[in-house]
Write a protein that holds these residues in place. Structure first.
Motif, short mmCIF file in Angstrom:
data_model
loop_
_atom_site.label_atom_id
_atom_site.label_comp_id
_atom_site.label_asym_id
_atom_site.label_seq_id
_atom_site.Cartn_x
_atom_site.Cartn_y
_atom_site.Cartn_z
N VAL A 176 0.94 -1.21 0.05
CA VAL A 176 0.06 -0.12 -0.05
C VAL A 176 0.78 1.24 0.09
N TRP A 177 2.14 1.17 0.25
CA TRP A 177 2.97 2.43 0.26
C TRP A 177 2.99 3.40 -0.91
N TRP A 178 2.53 2.90 -1.96
CA TRP A 178 2.51 3.80 -3.49
C TRP A 178 1.07 4.73 -2.99
N ASP A 179 0.13 4.39 -2.63
CA ASP A 179 -1.04 4.81 -2.84
C ASP A 179 -1.18 6.29 -2.31
N PRO A 180 -1.48 7.17 -3.33
CA PRO A 180 -1.64 8.58 -2.92
C PRO A 180 -2.67 8.90 -1.80
N ALA A 181 -3.72 7.94 -1.71
CA ALA A 181 -4.75 8.26 -0.75
C ALA A 181 -4.31 7.43 0.56
N LEU A 182 -3.27 6.85 0.75
CA LEU A 182 -3.03 6.02 1.74
C LEU A 182 -3.18 6.69 3.41
N HIS A 183 -2.93 7.63 3.57
CA HIS A 183 -2.90 8.42 4.63
C HIS A 183 -4.45 8.57 5.21
N ALA A 184 -5.24 9.00 4.21
CA ALA A 184 -6.88 9.38 4.37
C ALA A 184 -7.51 7.89 4.59
N SER A 185 -6.92 6.90 3.78
CA SER A 185 -7.64 5.56 3.86
C SER A 185 -7.10 4.97 5.06
N ILE A 186 -5.97 4.95 5.86
CA ILE A 186 -5.60 4.45 7.07
C ILE A 186 -6.63 5.18 8.12
N ALA A 187 -6.59 6.75 8.02
CA ALA A 187 -7.59 7.09 8.98
C ALA A 187 -9.04 6.64 8.98
N SER A 188 -9.41 6.65 7.92
CA SER A 188 -10.84 5.90 7.43
C SER A 188 -11.12 4.41 7.94
N ALA A 189 -9.98 3.60 8.29
CA ALA A 189 -10.20 2.29 8.55
C ALA A 189 -9.95 2.33 10.15
N ASN A 190 -10.29 3.31 10.82
CA ASN A 190 -10.07 3.45 12.14
C ASN A 190 -11.15 2.31 12.64
N GLY A 191 -10.47 1.34 13.54
CA GLY A 191 -11.27 0.17 14.15
C GLY A 191 -11.47 -0.78 13.24
N LEU A 192 -10.89 -0.90 12.24
CA LEU A 192 -10.93 -2.15 11.24
C LEU A 192 -9.78 -2.64 11.12
N ILE A 193 -8.46 -1.86 11.55
CA ILE A 193 -7.35 -2.57 11.22
C ILE A 193 -6.98 -3.78 12.05
N ALA A 194 -6.55 -5.04 11.45
CA ALA A 194 -6.47 -6.21 12.26
C ALA A 194 -5.22 -6.57 12.29
N GLY A 195 -4.22 -5.86 11.20
CA GLY A 195 -2.93 -6.26 11.55
C GLY A 195 -2.09 -5.30 10.65
#
Length: 288
Positions: free
Chosen positions: A197-216
């Motif tokens: 995922v490092w390449w994704d221009p939307a990565l930072h926003a996508s991580i923030a919006s995944a709050n509560g979903l990240i299992a690993g």
């Protein structure tokens, strides 16, 4: 064969991690390496948690393998991987994919694993579109999710790099993986693999919006040039990924669990196992 020390300084803002936060995905030492001496090496070198692929225990079964793990006091962060839905375009292959998924869930429960990595699968040859493939992945995860919930195992949808969307995994962005996880409901989350995922221009926003979903959260590095679509991942610090920066955002999104080192590399797995694990530990504390 030895790897030279890295001269790259960490980029991101997160501080160094204690080694107790590290889990070792056993693909890093090679899937043909026997399980028992691998586990012994992990204990000898102070590793507290591992992630397994089905190839690690296929010959002996999950019950025998899980007892090996427990006897050594190791935690199991996850099992890799659920991947048969995408290519399953006929009734027989679909039944096989569902049956394999149920078996994998039972295996994960036997190991007391936190999650199962779900890549879903790639596209069948000469049949349909990537949209059809993604629909099958969603359908398959929905079917088996109730079983995973019953045994307390999280299905972690892992977006893979777009370069392998046709071959291995048609879920290509964290944003899309998160949307599927929400559609599937409780017990389904996402796996953030820095390599994918490092390449994704939307990565930072996508991580923030995944709050509560990240299992690993998984780490390795992207080498320049990279020479293989699967097995040329780099040791942390040898490539271009801002691992500290990604981790700081993953932690801000609520993930506080193990950070799993998953390095698919024929070169690295060829190292002597004690040297390999020692190098992983060194680079983990310096760069992850």
């Amino acid at each position: 064969m030895a790897l030279l020390p890295s001269s790259k300084a960490p980029i991101g803002t997160a501080g160094p991690l204690p080694i107790e936060r590290m889990a070792l995905n056993l693909v890093t030492v090679g899937l043909s390496t026997p399980l028992e001496p691998t586990l012994d090496a992990c204990v000898r070198l102070g590793i507290k948690a591992v992630a397994l692929w089905t190839q690690n225990y296929r010959g002996m079964g999950s019950r025998v393998a899980s007892q090996m793990v427990r006897d050594r006091g190791l935690a199991v962060t996850g099992i890799c991987r659920m991947s048969g839905f995408g290519e399953a375009t006929d009734d027989s292959s679909w039944r096989d994919a569902i049956d394999d998924a149920h078996q994998l869930i039972d295996d994960a429960a036997e190991f007391r694993a936190g999650s199962i990595t779900v890549i879903g699968g790639g596209m069948p040859k000469n049949c349909g579109t990537i949209l059809d493939t993604r629909e099958r992945i969603l359908k398959g995860v929905k079917i088996v999710a109730s079983h995973a919930r019953e045994v307390g195992v999280t299905l972690a949808l892992e977006p893979l790099h777009p370069m392998v969307a046709a071959e291995r995994g048609a879920i290509s962005t964290l944003e899309y993986a998160s949307s599927l996880a929400r559609e599937c409901g409780s017990g389904v989350g996402v796996m953030v693999d820095s390599y994918n995922v490092w390449w994704d221009p939307a990565l930072h926003a996508s991580i923030a919006s995944a709050n509560g979903l990240i299992a690993g959260y998984q780490v390795s590095d992207w080498l320049v040039p990279t020479t293989d679509l699967a097995f040329d991942r780099g040791m942390m610090g040898d490539g271009v990924i801002d691992l500290r920066g990604i981790r700081s955002r993953v932690e801000a999104a609520g993930y506080k669990g193990y950070v799993e080192v998953e390095i698919l590399s024929h070169k690295i797995s060829a190292l002597a196992i004690d040297d390999l694990i020692s190098l992983v530990k060194e680079r983990f504390t310096e760069f992850a």
